[in-house]
Design a protein around this motif. Sequence first.
Motif, PDB file in Angstrom:
ATOM      1  N   UNK A 167     -50.582  -0.530 -12.520  1.00  9.94           N
ATOM      2  CA  UNK A 167     -49.949  -0.794 -13.817  1.00  9.94           C
ATOM      3  C   UNK A 167     -48.675   0.035 -13.943  1.00  9.94           C
ATOM      4  N   UNK A 168     -48.766   1.306 -13.576  1.00 14.46           N
ATOM      5  CA  UNK A 168     -47.608   2.188 -13.631  1.00 14.46           C
ATOM      6  C   UNK A 168     -46.553   1.788 -12.594  1.00 14.46           C
ATOM      7  N   UNK A 169     -47.009   1.374 -11.407  1.00 14.09           N
ATOM      8  CA  UNK A 169     -46.085   0.949 -10.350  1.00 14.09           C
ATOM      9  C   UNK A 169     -45.295  -0.277 -10.783  1.00 14.09           C
ATOM     10  N   UNK A 170     -46.013  -1.301 -11.280  1.00 14.97           N
ATOM     11  CA  UNK A 170     -45.342  -2.547 -11.708  1.00 14.97           C
ATOM     12  C   UNK A 170     -44.383  -2.260 -12.848  1.00 14.97           C
TER      13      UNK A 170
ATOM     14  N   UNK B  57     -66.422   1.107  -9.176  1.00 17.65           N
ATOM     15  CA  UNK B  57     -65.653   0.971 -10.415  1.00 17.65           C
ATOM     16  C   UNK B  57     -64.633   2.101 -10.571  1.00 17.65           C
ATOM     17  N   UNK B  58     -65.040   3.347 -10.273  1.00 19.63           N
ATOM     18  CA  UNK B  58     -64.122   4.474 -10.436  1.00 19.63           C
ATOM     19  C   UNK B  58     -62.858   4.322  -9.578  1.00 19.63           C
ATOM     20  N   UNK B  59     -62.976   4.078  -8.260  1.00 14.64           N
ATOM     21  CA  UNK B  59     -61.755   3.869  -7.475  1.00 14.64           C
ATOM     22  C   UNK B  59     -60.947   2.655  -7.942  1.00 14.64           C
ATOM     23  N   UNK B  60     -61.654   1.572  -8.338  1.00 14.82           N
ATOM     24  CA  UNK B  60     -60.939   0.381  -8.818  1.00 14.82           C
ATOM     25  C   UNK B  60     -60.124   0.683 -10.064  1.00 14.82           C
ATOM     26  N   UNK B  61     -60.696   1.474 -10.972  1.00 16.63           N
ATOM     27  CA  UNK B  61     -59.976   1.852 -12.195  1.00 16.63           C
ATOM     28  C   UNK B  61     -58.745   2.684 -11.850  1.00 16.63           C
TER      29      UNK B  61
ATOM     30  N   UNK C  49     -64.155   4.468   2.672  1.00 20.39           N
ATOM     31  CA  UNK C  49     -63.070   3.480   2.617  1.00 20.39           C
ATOM     32  C   UNK C  49     -62.656   3.190   1.180  1.00 20.39           C
ATOM     33  N   UNK C  50     -63.634   3.121   0.285  1.00 24.76           N
ATOM     34  CA  UNK C  50     -63.325   2.868  -1.130  1.00 24.76           C
ATOM     35  C   UNK C  50     -62.395   3.941  -1.687  1.00 24.76           C
ATOM     36  N   UNK C  51     -62.707   5.188  -1.407  1.00 24.33           N
ATOM     37  CA  UNK C  51     -61.897   6.280  -1.951  1.00 24.33           C
ATOM     38  C   UNK C  51     -60.577   6.447  -1.202  1.00 24.33           C
ATOM     39  N   UNK C  52     -60.562   6.108   0.087  1.00 23.33           N
ATOM     40  CA  UNK C  52     -59.295   6.145   0.824  1.00 23.33           C
ATOM     41  C   UNK C  52     -58.310   5.125   0.259  1.00 23.33           C
ATOM     42  N   UNK C  53     -58.806   3.958  -0.120  1.00 23.47           N
ATOM     43  CA  UNK C  53     -57.934   2.935  -0.718  1.00 23.47           C
ATOM     44  C   UNK C  53     -57.392   3.416  -2.062  1.00 23.47           C
ATOM     45  N   UNK C  54     -58.229   4.158  -2.808  1.00 23.84           N
ATOM     46  CA  UNK C  54     -57.752   4.724  -4.077  1.00 23.84           C
ATOM     47  C   UNK C  54     -56.681   5.784  -3.824  1.00 23.84           C
ATOM     48  N   UNK C  55     -56.886   6.609  -2.801  1.00 21.26           N
ATOM     49  CA  UNK C  55     -55.900   7.634  -2.441  1.00 21.26           C
ATOM     50  C   UNK C  55     -54.587   6.982  -2.020  1.00 21.26           C
TER      51      UNK C  55
ATOM     52  N   UNK D 270     -61.536  -6.077  -0.154  1.00 22.83           N
ATOM     53  CA  UNK D 270     -62.558  -5.037   0.020  1.00 22.83           C
ATOM     54  C   UNK D 270     -63.416  -4.880  -1.236  1.00 22.83           C
ATOM     55  N   UNK D 271     -62.783  -4.654  -2.371  1.00 23.12           N
ATOM     56  CA  UNK D 271     -63.543  -4.423  -3.603  1.00 23.12           C
ATOM     57  C   UNK D 271     -64.169  -5.703  -4.125  1.00 23.12           C
ATOM     58  N   UNK D 272     -63.536  -6.844  -3.878  1.00 25.44           N
ATOM     59  CA  UNK D 272     -64.109  -8.113  -4.315  1.00 25.44           C
ATOM     60  C   UNK D 272     -65.447  -8.378  -3.653  1.00 25.44           C
ATOM     61  N   UNK D 273     -65.483  -8.249  -2.317  1.00 19.83           N
ATOM     62  CA  UNK D 273     -66.730  -8.490  -1.577  1.00 19.83           C
ATOM     63  C   UNK D 273     -67.795  -7.456  -1.905  1.00 19.83           C
ATOM     64  N   UNK D 274     -67.393  -6.179  -1.960  1.00 21.79           N
ATOM     65  CA  UNK D 274     -68.361  -5.114  -2.243  1.00 21.79           C
ATOM     66  C   UNK D 274     -68.946  -5.247  -3.646  1.00 21.79           C
ATOM     67  N   UNK D 275     -68.121  -5.636  -4.616  1.00 20.10           N
ATOM     68  CA  UNK D 275     -68.599  -5.796  -5.992  1.00 20.10           C
ATOM     69  C   UNK D 275     -69.598  -6.939  -6.097  1.00 20.10           C
ATOM     70  N   UNK D 276     -69.300  -8.045  -5.419  1.00 17.57           N
ATOM     71  CA  UNK D 276     -70.221  -9.189  -5.431  1.00 17.57           C
ATOM     72  C   UNK D 276     -71.556  -8.796  -4.808  1.00 17.57           C
ATOM     73  N   UNK D 277     -71.496  -8.011  -3.732  1.00 18.82           N
ATOM     74  CA  UNK D 277     -72.721  -7.656  -3.015  1.00 18.82           C
ATOM     75  C   UNK D 277     -73.591  -6.667  -3.780  1.00 18.82           C
ATOM     76  N   UNK D 278     -72.979  -5.677  -4.443  1.00 16.21           N
ATOM     77  CA  UNK D 278     -73.767  -4.575  -4.999  1.00 16.21           C
ATOM     78  C   UNK D 278     -73.824  -4.509  -6.521  1.00 16.21           C
ATOM     79  N   UNK D 279     -73.001  -5.297  -7.196  1.00 13.95           N
ATOM     80  CA  UNK D 279     -73.030  -5.252  -8.659  1.00 13.95           C
ATOM     81  C   UNK D 279     -73.607  -6.511  -9.289  1.00 13.95           C
ATOM     82  N   UNK D 280     -73.828  -7.549  -8.485  1.00 10.64           N
ATOM     83  CA  UNK D 280     -74.401  -8.776  -9.042  1.00 10.64           C
ATOM     84  C   UNK D 280     -75.903  -8.588  -9.281  1.00 10.64           C
ATOM     85  N   UNK D 281     -76.486  -9.346 -10.226  1.00 12.94           N
ATOM     86  CA  UNK D 281     -77.940  -9.289 -10.437  1.00 12.94           C
ATOM     87  C   UNK D 281     -78.677  -9.672  -9.167  1.00 12.94           C
TER      88      UNK D 281
END
Length: 308
Positions: free
Chosen positions: A217-220, A206-210, A109-115, A249-260
């Motif tokens: 940025x380009x779209x806007x 992080x990679x898909x988010x970037x 799902x993460x990479x599909x959203x990036x696609x 999606x990325x907000x919840x996943x980041x909180x769950x897996x990137x927090x200490x």
Amino acid sequence: MANHTEVREFVFQGFSNFHEHQLTLFIVFLIMYILTLAGNGIIVTVIRIDHHLHTPMYFFLSVLSTSETFYSLVIIPRMLSGLVGLSRSISLVGCGTQLFFFLGFAITNCFLLAVMGFDRYVAICNPLRYSVIMNWRTCIQLASGSWSIGLSTAIIQVSSVFSLPFCDANVISHFFCDIRPLMKLACADTTIKEFITLLISLCVLVLPMVLIFISYVLIVSTILKMASAEGRKKAFATCASHLTVVIVHYGCASIAYLKPKSENTRDQDQLISVTYTVITPLLNPVVYTLRNKEVKDALLRAMGRNPS
């Protein structure tokens, strides 16, 4: 291991802290689960039967809805059975299988959203070459690549976790087999495994988010250069649904897996987990049917009514 009992099955602690609200939680989660299955099923069906939606944008949406459906099937039925007092135990193999499919679909799902972000970038920033760049062969390759990355990364992660020995303690302080609750039960040093998990989490989040950030940025930048106010409004509208799903999606996943790992209590961790396992799969059909005019028009046509 001579002085320890090897674990052959795990027991979910589930929502034991909310014992008096178990029935209420069951009803709420069951309703949300049914809506998730129905909503994603409707999206896939409508996109398939309505030729107006046979475009790359809606092809990726149907793939995302399919992945979200399987994603919810992996977690929610067992969670519901635990809430009504049925078996809360799961075998070692069953736990590994659940973790594999959970991670596989989540990463997909993460990479599909990036696609999908890339698709919107090409449509808005390079519209004259859109049909050439986003041809059906490319779309299938991008979707297949997302699935391949998701499943192969899940294999690596599951192999890493289940190479640890589990002995004596077998109660998972969670409602499904997730990485951190499992590592807490290992009777060995998990420092290296936690580092591997962090690296994988950084790559798949992080990679898909970037990539999505760069796309928007380009779209806007392109939208702001449009002379027509109507054109700007239409361009923003085509991105609004996707951007809403991305943020949650990325907000919840980041909180769950990137927090200490020391942060948050068990109840807070469960609340975050409920958000990305129960609410996020439901968000996809809700956002794309309520905020997307083309999907709403297709639904009306499917019901035999002419869209206004």
